[in-house]
Structures are given as C-alpha cells and as structure tokens.
Design a protein around this motif. Structure first.
Motif: not given
Length: 201
Positions: A181-192
């Motif tokens: 339940g704890l925030h540990v990270g994030q992934i950001l990306l663009v697909m084309r």
C-alpha cells in the motif's frame, strides 16, 4: 504496455525495508476507466497494439528522481480467435555511459466479458495472476501484480497502469508502483506506432 507492462530496478534486503518504511501510505486509485468515455482519439487495444510499436521512458523512485531510462520494442499481433500477443524487448540504462540491460516480457490478451462489457484477460510469465485490461474513450487501464527479479530473489509490486492516446498512433503511459500500500515509484513512457523498417532500439 504498461503494459506495461514495464520493469523496476530491483531493491533488495535492508534497502527495500528502508524504502518502504520511509514512504507515506497511499490509497488505490478510485478513478474508473469510464471517466474517459467520449474522449478521442479512441484507444482500442486491438487497433493500437497491432504491428510494431516503439516505446521510450523513465523509471522514477518514490521521491521522483530518475533511476532508469529505457527504450523498448513491442511486436503486437492477433490471431483468428482474437487472442493478442505483445512481445516486448526492453533495453534499460541504469547509469550514464553504462551498457544497457536487456529484458523481455510476453503478454497474452484473451477476449473476455466483465459485467457484460468486452474486456481482455491479460497474462504474462512474471504476472502471477491474470488481470483485466479495460478501455473507454482514449484510455486503457490495468491493475496487476508484477513479480520482478531473478528466481529466488524477487519482489511483488502492485502496478496501477494507465494509457492515454493523445494523438493518432501516440500513447502516453503512466504506471504507479506500490508495495504493502506504499508508493515506491513510477514509470513514465511514450509509445508510438511505427513502420516495420523503423528501428526502436
């Protein structure tokens, strides 16, 4: 994808305990995919995930600092029964000038119904339980557990994966990662979407 669909650098032993202890509790997203109904361009999995797709992004830790960048290629296809295959190859860069680390994942997307709505049951070898891919308007959503790491040294991460088509053939993907339940990270990306002769990696 977000699916993913996309890996976190392993955090082991005391480092993992320390990271978890240091973050604040966050709740699961209460946003439903139907909030995107009517938005365009429409994002339909069978249409977007068809052919070759290039993806580029970053992995951020709980503080927002970039810990990895990556490039990826997704080869997507559908059989006569409507079952989709997303064959993903990633090259991760952990430090400036370091050699990339190659990782792979294959998703199988099987047509299903949920509350009378068309959805896809999504499975992968490092996703212990099948999850549901649902979509509406310009958005796709999946929530699943990713088992990441080498055999005997893995961690289970809860992935809340959102994709939004912002232009024809261009999808922005954000995945929030939590543990206990704890925030540990994030992934950001663009697909084309790209032609077959384009090199993604």
């Amino acid at each position: 994808m977000s699916a993913a669909l996309f890996s976190l650098k392993p955090v082991r032993g005391v480092a993992l305990v320390g990271a978890i202890a240091a973050v604040a509790v966050t709740g699961c997203s209460s946003v439903q995919v139907e909030h995107a109904e009517g938005r365009s361009p429409k994002l339909i999995p069978q249409t977007f995930f068809n052919g070759k797709i290039c993806a580029d992004g970053v992995v951020r830790d709980r503080s927002g600092a970039e810990i990895r960048s990556f490039n990826a290629r997704i080869d997507a296809s559908w059989d006569k029964d409507g079952v989709g295959t997303l064959d993903e190859v990633f090259y991760f860069y952990d430090e400036a000038g370091a050699d990339p680390k190659r990782e792979t994942r294959v998703w199988t997307l099987t047509p299903a119904l949920q509350d009378g709505r068309e959805v896809l049951s999504a499975q992968a070898s490092d996703v212990p339980e099948a999850t549901i891919m649902e979509w509406s308007g310009n958005a796709i959503h999946m929530a699943y557990t990713l088992r990441y790491g080498e055999p005997g040294d893995t961690i289970d991460l809860n992935m809340d994966d959102w994709m939004f088509q912002v232009a024809d053939g261009v999808v922005v993907n954000e995945t929030r990662m939590t543990k206990f339940g704890l925030h540990v990270g994030q992934i950001l990306l663009v697909m084309r979407k790209v032609d077959e002769d384009v090199s993604c990696l």
